[in-house]
Each structure stands twice: as C-alpha cells, then as structure tokens.
Design a protein around this motif. Sequence first.
Motif, PDB file in Angstrom:
ATOM      1  N   UNK A  57       0.658  -1.289   0.080  1.00  0.00           N
ATOM      2  CA  UNK A  57      -0.161   0.244  -0.270  1.00  0.00           C
ATOM      3  C   UNK A  57       0.879   1.548  -0.113  1.00  0.00           C
ATOM      4  N   UNK A  58       1.923   1.410   1.143  1.00  0.00           N
ATOM      5  CA  UNK A  58       2.420   2.424   0.906  1.00  0.00           C
ATOM      6  C   UNK A  58       3.074   3.103  -0.229  1.00  0.00           C
ATOM      7  N   UNK A  59       4.008   1.445  -1.082  1.00  0.00           N
ATOM      8  CA  UNK A  59       4.383   1.392  -2.450  1.00  0.00           C
ATOM      9  C   UNK A  59       3.575   2.380  -3.292  1.00  0.00           C
ATOM     10  N   UNK A  60       2.084   2.151  -3.358  1.00  0.00           N
ATOM     11  CA  UNK A  60       0.942   2.573  -4.140  1.00  0.00           C
ATOM     12  C   UNK A  60       1.290   3.584  -4.260  1.00  0.00           C
ATOM     13  N   UNK A  61       0.789   3.761  -2.583  1.00  0.00           N
ATOM     14  CA  UNK A  61       0.525   5.747  -2.822  1.00  0.00           C
ATOM     15  C   UNK A  61       1.729   6.833  -3.180  1.00  0.00           C
ATOM     16  N   UNK A  62       3.041   6.023  -3.023  1.00  0.00           N
ATOM     17  CA  UNK A  62       4.217   6.737  -3.200  1.00  0.00           C
ATOM     18  C   UNK A  62       3.815   6.937  -4.750  1.00  0.00           C
ATOM     19  N   UNK A  63       3.513   5.788  -5.733  1.00  0.00           N
ATOM     20  CA  UNK A  63       3.443   5.701  -6.628  1.00  0.00           C
ATOM     21  C   UNK A  63       2.812   6.898  -7.365  1.00  0.00           C
ATOM     22  N   UNK A  64       1.464   6.807  -6.847  1.00  0.00           N
ATOM     23  CA  UNK A  64       0.129   8.039  -7.037  1.00  0.00           C
ATOM     24  C   UNK A  64       0.423   8.934  -7.030  1.00  0.00           C
ATOM     25  N   UNK A  65       1.182   9.136  -5.609  1.00  0.00           N
ATOM     26  CA  UNK A  65       1.218  10.656  -5.028  1.00  0.00           C
ATOM     27  C   UNK A  65       2.686  11.659  -6.549  1.00  0.00           C
ATOM     28  N   UNK A  66       3.469  10.435  -7.218  1.00  0.00           N
ATOM     29  CA  UNK A  66       4.739  10.768  -8.438  1.00  0.00           C
ATOM     30  C   UNK A  66       4.018  11.116  -9.514  1.00  0.00           C
ATOM     31  N   UNK A  67       2.124  10.336  -9.888  1.00  0.00           N
ATOM     32  CA  UNK A  67       1.449  10.530 -10.903  1.00  0.00           C
ATOM     33  C   UNK A  67       1.507   9.437 -12.304  1.00  0.00           C
ATOM     34  N   UNK A  68       1.951   8.644 -11.448  1.00  0.00           N
ATOM     35  CA  UNK A  68       1.838   7.485 -12.118  1.00  0.00           C
ATOM     36  C   UNK A  68       0.247   6.931 -12.788  1.00  0.00           C
ATOM     37  N   UNK A  69       0.759   6.565 -13.933  1.00  0.00           N
ATOM     38  CA  UNK A  69      -0.335   6.400 -14.947  1.00  0.00           C
ATOM     39  C   UNK A  69      -0.541   4.632 -14.910  1.00  0.00           C
ATOM     40  N   UNK A  70      -1.980   5.125 -15.448  1.00  0.00           N
ATOM     41  CA  UNK A  70      -1.947   3.827 -16.600  1.00  0.00           C
ATOM     42  C   UNK A  70      -0.537   3.717 -18.349  1.00  0.00           C
ATOM     43  N   UNK A  71      -0.603   4.648 -18.495  1.00  0.00           N
ATOM     44  CA  UNK A  71       0.401   5.141 -20.091  1.00  0.00           C
ATOM     45  C   UNK A  71       1.829   4.777 -19.536  1.00  0.00           C
ATOM     46  N   UNK A  72       1.567   5.684 -17.734  1.00  0.00           N
ATOM     47  CA  UNK A  72       3.319   5.997 -17.297  1.00  0.00           C
ATOM     48  C   UNK A  72       3.664   3.752 -17.345  1.00  0.00           C
ATOM     49  N   UNK A  73       3.045   3.428 -17.199  1.00  0.00           N
ATOM     50  CA  UNK A  73       3.522   1.971 -16.695  1.00  0.00           C
ATOM     51  C   UNK A  73       3.860   1.303 -18.098  1.00  0.00           C
ATOM     52  N   UNK A  74       2.587   1.455 -19.079  1.00  0.00           N
ATOM     53  CA  UNK A  74       2.798   0.732 -20.546  1.00  0.00           C
ATOM     54  C   UNK A  74       3.939   1.348 -20.953  1.00  0.00           C
ATOM     55  N   UNK A  75       4.428   2.379 -20.797  1.00  0.00           N
ATOM     56  CA  UNK A  75       6.032   3.029 -21.664  1.00  0.00           C
ATOM     57  C   UNK A  75       6.595   1.992 -21.015  1.00  0.00           C
ATOM     58  N   UNK A  76       6.943   2.046 -19.690  1.00  0.00           N
ATOM     59  CA  UNK A  76       7.877   0.831 -19.336  1.00  0.00           C
ATOM     60  C   UNK A  76       8.088  -0.767 -19.632  1.00  0.00           C
ATOM     61  N   UNK A  77       7.176  -0.974 -19.962  1.00  0.00           N
ATOM     62  CA  UNK A  77       6.785  -2.257 -20.666  1.00  0.00           C
ATOM     63  C   UNK A  77       7.233  -2.482 -22.405  1.00  0.00           C
ATOM     64  N   UNK A  78       6.958  -1.839 -22.516  1.00  0.00           N
ATOM     65  CA  UNK A  78       7.807  -1.387 -24.579  1.00  0.00           C
ATOM     66  C   UNK A  78       9.721  -1.098 -24.220  1.00  0.00           C
ATOM     67  N   UNK A  79       9.378   0.016 -22.992  1.00  0.00           N
ATOM     68  CA  UNK A  79      11.347  -0.426 -22.928  1.00  0.00           C
ATOM     69  C   UNK A  79      11.587  -2.083 -22.922  1.00  0.00           C
ATOM     70  N   UNK A  80      10.932  -2.317 -21.837  1.00  0.00           N
ATOM     71  CA  UNK A  80      11.287  -3.793 -21.232  1.00  0.00           C
ATOM     72  C   UNK A  80      11.422  -4.438 -22.406  1.00  0.00           C
ATOM     73  N   UNK A  81      10.854  -4.412 -23.469  1.00  0.00           N
ATOM     74  CA  UNK A  81      10.613  -5.215 -23.704  1.00  0.00           C
ATOM     75  C   UNK A  81      11.440  -5.699 -24.950  1.00  0.00           C
ATOM     76  N   UNK A  82      11.869  -4.265 -25.365  1.00  0.00           N
ATOM     77  CA  UNK A  82      13.481  -4.022 -26.221  1.00  0.00           C
ATOM     78  C   UNK A  82      14.628  -4.304 -26.122  1.00  0.00           C
ATOM     79  N   UNK A  83      14.366  -4.781 -24.783  1.00  0.00           N
ATOM     80  CA  UNK A  83      16.088  -4.957 -24.747  1.00  0.00           C
ATOM     81  C   UNK A  83      16.077  -6.085 -23.733  1.00  0.00           C
ATOM     82  N   UNK A  84      15.293  -6.703 -23.341  1.00  0.00           N
ATOM     83  CA  UNK A  84      14.990  -8.136 -22.103  1.00  0.00           C
ATOM     84  C   UNK A  84      15.239  -9.043 -23.368  1.00  0.00           C
ATOM     85  N   UNK A  85      15.782  -9.879 -23.492  1.00  0.00           N
ATOM     86  CA  UNK A  85      16.069 -11.454 -23.546  1.00  0.00           C
ATOM     87  C   UNK A  85      14.990 -12.604 -22.752  1.00  0.00           C
ATOM     88  N   UNK A  86      14.802 -12.394 -21.723  1.00  0.00           N
ATOM     89  CA  UNK A  86      14.101 -13.569 -20.540  1.00  0.00           C
ATOM     90  C   UNK A  86      13.179 -13.373 -19.755  1.00  0.00           C
TER      91      UNK A  86
END
Length: 265
Positions: A57-86
Amino acid sequence: MSDLFPRPPGLAVFLNAGDPPFDVLDDVADMLDEHEVDVLELGVPFPDSISDGPVIRRSADRALAAGTDLKDALAFVERSRSRHRHLRVVVLADWAHTVRPRSMAQVITAVAASGAAGVLLHGAPPRVRPDFYDRAGAAGLPVVTTCYATSAPGIVAEAAAHASAYVYLVTHYGTSGSGPAPDQGALRAPIDALRTLTDVPVAAGFGVRTAADVERVHAAGADAAVVGSPVVACAEAALVAGRDVAADLGALVTGLRPHHSRSSL
C-alpha cells in the motif's frame, strides 16, 4: 502452453510501476533480466487495496503521488520488451481504479500494444469477466487468472478455463505480506486439481519469502513462485537508506533461488 517459466522452479516478482521511480526501475528490470527472473508482475498503482498489506500500500501511494498512471506503466513495458532477453512483464490492472474509468476495450488494446506478456485484472466483478476474457483473447493478450488454494471448485474451474499465461494460486486468505509460509502438503491437492483442468503453468504466491519457500511450492507441483512484499520492502528500504536499489534487489533475488538453481545464473 505458456513458456513464461521455462526452467522450474520459475520466479515471478512484484513491483508497482513508478515505485521505485522509473529511472531506477529500468535498472532493476535490467538486473532481473540478467538474473533470469522469469516475470515481473508490474502493478498499475491504485489506492486502498483490500488484498494488500501496508508495504505494498505504501508503494502504491508513493507511485500515485508521483503521478504514475497506465500510460507510464505501459511505456515501461515497451522499454522492457525491446531490450530484455529473458524477463517478461505481466501487467496487473485494478478494475475499479484503472479499467472502469476508461473502458475494457481501451485498456486491453493498450496493454496488448505495449507487448506485455500477460494481464491480470484485479478486483473484477463476475459480470465483467466474460468481456475481459473475450477481449483479451481477441487481442492475443495472455491472461493471468487467480484462485485460492481453498477456492470452491467453480472458481478453480473458471481460473483454469481462462488462463493463457498462468494461474496465480494464492496460498492463503489475507493480505499480502502476512500469513504463514506456504504449506507444501496443503498446496498439493489444489495444484493437482488445476493440472487436471489446464496445461498452463501454475504460480503460487503469498507467504513466499525464502528459497525454502520457493522449494516448497515447487515440491507441491507449482511451476513458479511469486514474491511480492519482500521485494517491495527491499526496494523501499534501499531507497530510504540511499542504497543501490538494483544491487539490493539482486542480492534478494539470488537468495531466493534454491541451491540447485544458483549455479546456472
């Protein structure tokens, strides 16, 4: 059959998108890939989760306070997909906070376009789940379903019927970060029951904190263990102390590996 856990016992870890901050989270994901962690369950942060203890819960609250939303999360997923082998990323999205204010179609389309290895829909009422399964299937987006070790047969059957990434078997009722270590004997029957209904992997979580716990869930027949609160707590402690989050989490992940698996890293 899903290939997310090619070398049992597999390992999935949970972190919220945006906590630690994304520049640090990128380094953490690189480390997880190097350590051949199979899955990062990435939560799109949402408030007041009834299934999570204070650490998450504390983690979620920190992320929300930083303004994290679905768009930010999915941008991270795209970065991960492009460079990770496993490492593969599964997105955990809450029905009430993330999906309902948009639409099921919009969220499923966006998650599928990000290249996520799967989606877990948290807190979905029964009336919306058929639409979720249909839209995810049409988009080619693998689904993670959930059930408890003590769930009624009908719930187990639904989880087995609609899982295409894996079934997340919750070892006990309660909130994350609480409760006892997994009971190997108590898990064997529900895992065996799932095996008769589906050939997708079974990943067991809640109460998994040590390499011995990972061994227990694997010995009970699970393909993988899911570790949440200890990972989030480790990241939190490193941030507070000003330490290298990726390094601290690397040590934690290494310690979670059963002895017979560590030599291959």
